[in-house]
Motif scaffolding. Structure first.
Motif, PDB file in Angstrom:
ATOM      1  N   GLN A  12      18.529  52.139 108.496  1.00  0.00           N
ATOM      2  CA  GLN A  12      19.134  51.778 107.210  1.00  0.00           C
ATOM      3  C   GLN A  12      19.586  53.055 106.524  1.00  0.00           C
ATOM      4  N   TRP A  13      20.892  53.144 106.316  1.00  0.00           N
ATOM      5  CA  TRP A  13      21.498  54.346 105.762  1.00  0.00           C
ATOM      6  C   TRP A  13      21.819  54.150 104.285  1.00  0.00           C
ATOM      7  N   ILE A  14      21.707  55.234 103.529  1.00  0.00           N
ATOM      8  CA  ILE A  14      22.109  55.227 102.134  1.00  0.00           C
ATOM      9  C   ILE A  14      22.905  56.496 101.845  1.00  0.00           C
ATOM     10  N   GLY A  33      27.035  59.384  95.990  1.00  0.00           N
ATOM     11  CA  GLY A  33      28.319  59.292  96.657  1.00  0.00           C
ATOM     12  C   GLY A  33      28.613  60.423  97.615  1.00  0.00           C
ATOM     13  N   ARG A  34      27.556  61.179  98.008  1.00  0.00           N
ATOM     14  CA  ARG A  34      27.806  62.396  98.776  1.00  0.00           C
ATOM     15  C   ARG A  34      26.902  62.550  99.993  1.00  0.00           C
ATOM     16  N   ASP A  35      25.594  62.490  99.805  1.00  0.00           N
ATOM     17  CA  ASP A  35      24.654  62.866 100.860  1.00  0.00           C
ATOM     18  C   ASP A  35      24.074  61.648 101.569  1.00  0.00           C
ATOM     19  N   LEU A  36      24.212  61.633 102.894  1.00  0.00           N
ATOM     20  CA  LEU A  36      23.689  60.544 103.702  1.00  0.00           C
ATOM     21  C   LEU A  36      22.216  60.765 104.037  1.00  0.00           C
ATOM     22  N   ALA A  37      21.461  59.671 104.013  1.00  0.00           N
ATOM     23  CA  ALA A  37      20.062  59.692 104.412  1.00  0.00           C
ATOM     24  C   ALA A  37      19.768  58.384 105.141  1.00  0.00           C
ATOM     25  N   VAL A  38      18.700  58.366 105.916  1.00  0.00           N
ATOM     26  CA  VAL A  38      18.407  57.197 106.747  1.00  0.00           C
ATOM     27  C   VAL A  38      16.910  56.911 106.749  1.00  0.00           C
ATOM     28  N   ARG A  39      16.577  55.611 106.807  1.00  0.00           N
ATOM     29  CA  ARG A  39      15.194  55.154 106.965  1.00  0.00           C
ATOM     30  C   ARG A  39      15.058  54.388 108.278  1.00  0.00           C
ATOM     31  N   ASN A  40      13.822  54.137 108.644  1.00  0.00           N
ATOM     32  CA  ASN A  40      13.480  53.287 109.793  1.00  0.00           C
ATOM     33  C   ASN A  40      14.163  53.725 111.091  1.00  0.00           C
ATOM     34  N   VAL A  41      14.101  55.025 111.347  1.00  0.00           N
ATOM     35  CA  VAL A  41      14.607  55.550 112.617  1.00  0.00           C
ATOM     36  C   VAL A  41      13.577  55.287 113.708  1.00  0.00           C
TER      37      VAL A  41
END
Length: 312
Positions: A59-61, A65-73
């Motif tokens: 799940q990406w956020i 409006g600039r920096d990408l981060a991800v959960r549940n890898v």
């Protein structure tokens, strides 16, 4: 309520992204927005055909409006970011982003850092390591992560977030993978190190100091990780240790881990920035944290890690 907000603010700093939790509603950081997974060109499955998990779990956020981060890898990958061959030093660094072992700040502490290293002639490999699971709903995830982090404030190196994480195993595999592919990328396998931020720093520390690590990194970049002491092996890799003295997630305890390095007679350099708080990444404008990568690179040069074998 004030204590709860403080914990969630610390979590936000630790993840370098804002979580959409109700506690941020009044005067807090702007919420993140869910986004589709990026293409991630060049990402390589860390364990080849034996790589576990699936990208579908992620799940990406996007923060501000600039920096990408991800959960549940659940599916670890490694992505090469290479220097111009004319500038390449032959050194390489595995880059481990932070995020409390529940999220990865892929832009802020991953790809951005890798590009900065590549600009300085250092081959970088961004590690997207497996994470502890969090609820699918962003609001529930914020509450869950805040509670999990609160339970470990003060003892992060011995807590469950690190203890249950697959990050150290993936970090060890990443260093081994880069060494195994050194010829392909024009890298000296004896000059493969690792740099990590926050939870990524803790991961880097475990990869570098655990006695059972068969292929320790040549050097460690330990960026705003907990400064708690532990026994340092006689063959520990040289360490570059940097943290802001106003870090609100890991309040200053001095530099016990650096003192343990000195006691073990191993090379260590300390940078205690006056301001920058937690999660400053490549630096907060107006503070000396913006010097981080240049100072890290200068330290690598001083240690001889940027000198090619064919140099005269």
């Amino acid at each position: 309520m004030k204590a709860r907000k403080a914990v969630l603010l610390a979590l936000n700093l630790a993840l370098t992204v804002a979580v959409t939790a109700p506690a941020f509603a009044q005067g807090g950081p702007p919420p993140s927005e869910p986004v589709a997974a990026p293409a991630e060109p060049g990402a390589i499955a860390l364990y080849g055909d034996k790589t576990p998990g699936s990208a579908a779990s992620e799940q990406w956020i996007k923060f501000m409006g600039r920096d990408l981060a991800v959960r549940n890898v659940t599916r670890p990958t490694i992505t090469p970011v290479l220097p111009d061959p004319a500038k390449a030093t032959g050194a390489a660094v595995v880059v481990a982003p932070g995020g409390a072992f529940m999220m990865l700040a892929m832009d802020h502490e991953g790809w951005n850092v890798a590009r900065a290293l590549a600009d300085r002639g250092i081959a970088a490999f961004v590690l997207k390591y497996r994470l502890n699971p969090t609820p699918k709903d962003d609001g529930e995830a914020g509450k869950f992560m805040g509670a999990a982090l609160q339970s470990e404030l003060g003892h992060p190196m011995t807590g469950e977030l690190l203890g249950k994480s697959s990050a150290p195993a993936d970090g060890k595999a990443a260093v081994a993978w880069v060494r195994a592919h050194a010829t392909q990328y024009g890298i000296d396998p004896a000059r493969v190190g690792m740099i990590g931020f926050s939870a990524g720093a803790m991961t880097t520390r475990r990869v570098g100091l655990d006695a059972d690590t068969p292929s320790r990194p040549a050097f460690l970049g330990y960026i705003y990780g907990p400064q708690d002491a532990e026994p340092v092996p006689a063959d520990a890799p040289p360490m570059f240790d940097a943290i802001a003295l106003d870090d609100s997630l890991f309040p200053s305890k001095g530099f016990p881990i650096a003192q343990a390095y000195l006691a073990a007679k191993r090379p260590v350099e300390i940078h205690g920035y006056q301001r920058g708080d937690h999660g400053f990444g490549l630096g907060v404008p107006g503070t000396t944290t913006t010097l981080l990568i240049d100072q890290f690179t200068a330290w690598l040069s001083m240690q001889g890690f940027l000198t090619r074998k064919d140099s005269k």
